[in-house]
Each structure stands twice: as structure tokens, then as C-alpha cells.
Design an enzyme around this catalytic site. Structure first.
Site, short mmCIF file in Angstrom:
data_model
loop_
_atom_site.label_atom_id
_atom_site.label_comp_id
_atom_site.label_asym_id
_atom_site.label_seq_id
_atom_site.Cartn_x
_atom_site.Cartn_y
_atom_site.Cartn_z
N GLU A 27 0.85 -1.20 0.00
CA GLU A 27 0.00 0.00 0.00
C GLU A 27 0.88 1.25 0.00
O GLU A 27 0.77 2.12 0.88
CB GLU A 27 -1.00 -0.02 1.18
CG GLU A 27 -1.97 -1.19 1.05
CD GLU A 27 -3.23 -1.12 1.92
OE1 GLU A 27 -3.30 -0.29 2.84
OE2 GLU A 27 -4.15 -1.92 1.65
N GLU A 65 -4.71 -8.91 -0.65
CA GLU A 65 -5.58 -8.67 0.52
C GLU A 65 -7.02 -8.62 0.03
O GLU A 65 -7.35 -7.82 -0.85
CB GLU A 65 -5.21 -7.35 1.22
CG GLU A 65 -3.91 -7.43 1.99
CD GLU A 65 -3.60 -6.18 2.81
OE1 GLU A 65 -4.53 -5.51 3.29
OE2 GLU A 65 -2.40 -5.89 2.96
O1 AHR Z 1 -5.22 -6.30 6.62
C1 AHR Z 1 -5.19 -5.17 7.44
C2 AHR Z 1 -4.56 -3.98 6.75
O2 AHR Z 1 -5.33 -3.58 5.65
C3 AHR Z 1 -3.19 -4.18 6.16
O3 AHR Z 1 -2.18 -4.03 7.09
C4 AHR Z 1 -3.10 -3.10 5.13
O4 AHR Z 1 -2.27 -3.45 4.04
C5 AHR Z 1 -4.55 -2.89 4.70
O5 AHR Z 1 -4.90 -1.57 4.70
#
Ligand code: AHR
Length: 513
Positions: A195, A317
Site C-alpha cells: 500500500e 488482501e
Molecule cells: O489487513 C489489514 C490492513 O489492511 C493491512 O495491514 C493493510 O495493508 C490494509 O490496509
């Protein structure tokens, strides 16, 4: 075919409860299977966040909780059964503040740091590189290391790769030997930042593109270990990020990541994991299915620059993000209901369709954080409804995807989305066995499904079902088996036609024999 139109949640509820048995038709094109569903689509994610690592995966060798060299035995065995193909670590946001040298060597000498991303808790670094990579070896899964670009240096990442993968007489390989590990590990997946548009440095894509080129130059392939370098990608609908990265980095990267959460919004309440209405359930299905549109658009951009699909899309994710439980002791700890199981099944059904580009997906996260497989409390452990979907679906790992046509009723839901009431996917495994997964999204009505199987010579179908009395049902430490897999018998095959009676709010995987 549309059966209901949305006027209000009241009308929606009424229209669904009074309708008769629904029906759907599916045709499976067994002669059109081309694409393998990479097992990595079933990847997991473990971050130093809440009790994912400490108390979840790791309790340490001196714990009274049964463990194997410090790894929780119950959790380890449950993950082993799940055939976890890939595990991403150490973050998430944590990755861009993680300095790997803090987590090696004798544990008593490792520095304690503050985990400023996740509640300022003390991180004692007792779970570090050796602990993670050994766990992956024990699980038989591919490690996916997320490197620190936000607050780290090129040298630091370069040395980490050397520590993990070099077999030579080099400083970092010798340091690894000193720490008790002679042989290098196999590390394929390497993320260059996380991110980077947000917690990973608040960068613009143009700047990050150059950083990716620079960092990745010095991440070497030692003695035959070929790194698969993954660039930090877009969130949800940020198509510009993908466009700039593809334009400026292109095939220098092996993969480009994407994050998509089924979440109400980033400000304010995200809603309860277990206290929700029928309207909320259908909204959730609409939001989770929107991932198909998002994947397609990112893929279209990638196709423009890379028509031969050298660069993989890596959804590292995804999953549901609800309010933290009110009595949660650790960050982002949420319950997991039958609704979450539906999000898992419907999302996986979508992922199977895009594996010409989508090569890995990592649900967030494996234990005790967000849409987890497992929840722990002291020495107790429960498997979530999401775990059971991954359990049922493991037959699709590395199987050939079989395209299908699906006709079913739909409903219009909040936020202008339309949700089909049936979701399905099919694959043929290495032994030629066909598996079909079906979800009846309708909360009230059985679906009578006719599945045409031209060219598939099967006599019967056996399988398992995941359902419960209420959509809000979940497993708790007092009632750990409320939602679990049961044998499913309501199917018949005759003349290449399979008839299935799928109860309301149920998910089934069938094996054709
Ligand atoms: O999964 C939780 C968080 O969500 C992670 O650390 C981040 O990459 C995303 O914003």
C-alpha cells in the site's frame, strides 16, 4: 431474469419470503477447460497485527498451550489440513516499518519495538524470519515476503534476500548459519512494499514506479532461487495506479498487487459481524461480487500494456472488514458468520474465472484478524465458517477450470447492485474428477438446480454442505460446532443431467463419480 426490484428493505424481505421454490439452470462446458486454477488463489495472509501472530500462530516454546517448537499445535494442524498454498508475511502496513534484523538471532537479545500501525502494542520480535520460513516449510506452503520500502533501505531488503536464499560464503548466508540454519530457504514471492499509496509511504504512482525499479534491481536471484517480484498495487477502484505502474514498470515486475475489501466504507462504523439484517446480507453479496468488475478493469489496463500476460495480478488482501468485536482484546478481531462464508465462496467463484491473469489471492487474515480461518482464545480454538469454505474448495486447487453458463433469478439490492441468487464454479482435477461448488444466496427459498453435464459420464454426486438456521450464526468458544460441514445427499444424476435441491442459504461442493 429479474424477480424483484428493490424499493426498500421491507419490500425486499417480503418479496423473498413469499416466493415459491426458485430454480436455476447451469451448463458445464467440460470440453472447454483450458486454465489451471493456481493453488495460490487459496493463499493466506499473516500480519503482526492483533493476535494473528502472537496467540494465533505462535505461543512460544515455553507456553502451556500445546505447541510444536513454539507454533500452536491446534492451529498448525488445522492449517495443515487446509493445504495452505502460500502465506504472506509480515504485513500489511506493518511490513513498511519492519526491520528484519530485529527478528533474528537469540530471542532474548531481540529488541522490543512499538507496533505503531496497530495500537502501539509492544512487539518483542520473537517471531521473525526463521520462525516464519520454518513454519512455511512445515506447512508445505510458499512464503510470500512483504519487503519494507516505506521506511527501509535498498540495502536492507537486498541483505534480507541474501539471508534467506543465498547458499554462498557470504556475510548474510553466514549470519543465517550462525542462527542455526545452514540451508537457504526457497522464497519465491517478494513484495516490494505494501500500500505504497497509503500506510506504505503515501507515494504517488510515478515516484513508487521508480522506487520499484530501484529496489527490485538489488533483490538478487541466488543459486537458482528465482524471485517473483510483486509491486505494491492499487486499492479497489484506483485504476490510475495500475495504469501508471504498467506504463512505467511494465514487465520488470512479475506481479502487481490489488487490495479489495468487502467493507461498508473507511470512515465510521463498518457494521457488526454478527448483528445484521437481511438487507445488510444482500448488500454484502453485492459489494463482494463487485470485485469482478474491479478485477476486469484492472485486467483490461494490464492487457493494454502487456497483452501476453507476463505480469500477474496478485490480490494479496481481500475479505470482509467489520467492526472489531466490542469485547475484543486485540486489534481487528471480528467474528465470522455464515455471511462471511458466502463472501468467501462467491469471491473464490469469481477468482476462478480470471486465472489467466490472477495468479494469487491472500485472504485477510489467517487467524484472529478480519475474515479469518481460525479464532483463538487462550488454549481454545474454533474454525470459522470461512475455514469450512476453504476446506470444501481445496479440491479446486491446481485443477482445470471448467467454464459454465448460469441462469438464475436475481435481486436488486442497496447501492444499485444486482445479485444473482445462485453462484457456481466447476473444475476437473488431475485425476479427471469433476467438482462443482454451488451457493444458494437466497436466504429463504430452496433452489432446484438443473445442471447439464454434456460429455461428463457420471453416475452419482457426493458432497458436503455448509449451512445453518440463521445467516448470523457463527461458531463460538461455547458452541464451536454450530456452523460446520455436513454430508449432502440431495442430488441425482440421469442422462448427463444433475438435479440438485439446494436449501436456502447453503453452500455445497459436489464430486461427480
Ligand atoms: O489487513 C489489514 C490492513 O489492511 C493491512 O495491514 C493493510 O495493508 C490494509 O490496509
Amino acid at each position: 431474469m429479474k424477480t424483484t426490484s428493490f424499493l426498500s428493505s421491507l419490500l425486499l424481505t417480503a418479496s423473498l419470503t413469499v416466493s415459491a421454490q426458485e430454480s436455476a439452470t447451469i451448463t458445464i462446458h467440460s470440453d472447454q477447460g483450458k486454465q489451471i486454477i493456481p493453488k495460490e488463489i487459496y493463499g493466506q495472509f499473516a500480519e503482526h497485527l492483533g493476535s494473528c501472530i502472537y496467540g494465533g500462530l505462535w505461543v512460544g516454546e515455553n507456553s502451556s498451550i500445546p505447541n510444536i517448537n513454539g507454533y500452536r499445535k491446534d492451529v498448525f494442524n488445522a492449517l495443515k489440513d487446509l493445504h495452505v498454498p502460500a502465506l504472506r508475511w509480515p504485513g500489511g502496513c506493518f511490513a513498511d516499518e519492519y526491520h528484519w534484523m530485529d527478528g533474528i538471532g537469540p530471542r532474548k537479545d531481540r529488541p522490543k519495538i512499538v507496533n505503531s500501525n496497530w495500537g502501539g502494542v509492544i512487539e518483542d520480535n520473537s517471531f521473525g524470519t526463521n520462525e516464519f520460513l520454518n513454519l512455511c516449510e512445515m506447512l508445505g506452503c510458499e512464503p510470500y515476503i512483504s519487503g519494507n520500502v516505506g521506511s527501509g533501505t535498498v540495502e536492507e531488503l537486498d541483505k534480507w534476500v541474501e539471508y534467506m536464499t543465498s547458499s554462498g560464503d557470504s556475510p548474510m548466508a553466514n549470519l543465517r548459519r550462525k542462527n542455526g540454519r545452514d540451508k537457504p530457504w526457497n522464497v519465491k514471492y517478494l513484495g516490494i512494499g505494501n500500500e505504497s499509496w497509503g500506510c506504505g509511504g503515501n507515494m504517488r504512482p510515478e515516484y513508487y514506479s521508480d522506487l520499484f525499479r530501484r529496489y527490485s534491481t538489488y533483490c538478487r536471484n541466488y543459486n537458482g532461487n528465482k524471485l517473483f517480484k510483486i509491486a505494491s498495487g492499487a486499492s479497489d477502484y484506483d485504476y490510475k495506479w495500475t495504469d501508471v505502474l504498467m506504463n512505467r514498470v511494465g514487465t520488470r515486475m512479475d506481479g502487481l498487487s490489488l487490495h479489495y475489501y468487502t467493507v461498508l466504507g473507511w470512515n465510521g462504523s463498518k457494521g457488526s459481524a454478527t448483528n445484521f439484517s437481511k438487507d445488510d446480507f444482500y448488500w454484502t453479496m453485492g459489494k463482494c461480487l463487485e470485485i469482478e468488475k474491479v478485477i476486469k478493469r484492472h485486467c483490461d489496463i494490464m492487457d493494454k500494456y502487456d497483452p501476453n500476460k507476463h505480469v500477474a495480478l496478485i490480490l494479496d488482501e481481500w475479505g470482509t472488514w467489520w467492526d472489531q468485536e466490542s469485547d475484543a482484546k486485540t486489534a481487528l478481531y471480528q467474528q465470522n458468520s455464515l455471511r462471511d462464508a458466502f463472501v468467501a465462496a462467491l469471491s473464490l467463484n469469481v477468482f476462478h474465472k480470471y486465472t489467466d491473469r490472477l495468479k494469487m489471492a491472500n485472504i485477510a487474515q489467517v487467524v484472529n484478524v478480519l475474515q479469518s480461518m481460525i479464532l483463538t482464545k487462550g488454549n481454545k480454538m474454533i474454525l470459522t465458517p470461512t475455514y469450512y469454505v476453504f476446506e470444501m474448495y481445496k479440491v479446486h486447487q491446481d485443477a482445470t477450470f471448467l467454464p459454465l453458463d448460469l441462469n438464475c433469478k436475481t435481486i436488486d439490492v442497496r447501492d444499485g447492485r444486482t445479485v444473482p441468487l445462485v453462484s457456481a464454479t466447476a473444475s476437473r482435477d488431475k485425476n479427471g474428477v469433476v467438482h462443482i461448488s454451488l451457493a444458494n444466496v437466497d436466504m429463504d427459498n430452496t433452489q432446484e438446480i438443473t445442471i447439464n453435464l454434456p460429455g461428463i459420464n457420471a453416475k452419482k454426486a457426493t458432497g458436503e454442505i455448509l449451512t445453518s438456521q440463521k445467516m448470523i450464526d457463527c461458531n463460538t468458544f461455547d458452541n464451536p460446532d454450530k456452523v460446520k460441514l455436513e454430508p449432502f445427499k440431495d442430488s441425482k444424476i440421469k442422462d448427463e443431467v444433475l438435479k440438485v435441491k439446494l436449501p436456502a442459504k447453503s453452500i455445497v461442493t459436489l464430486e461427480l463419480q
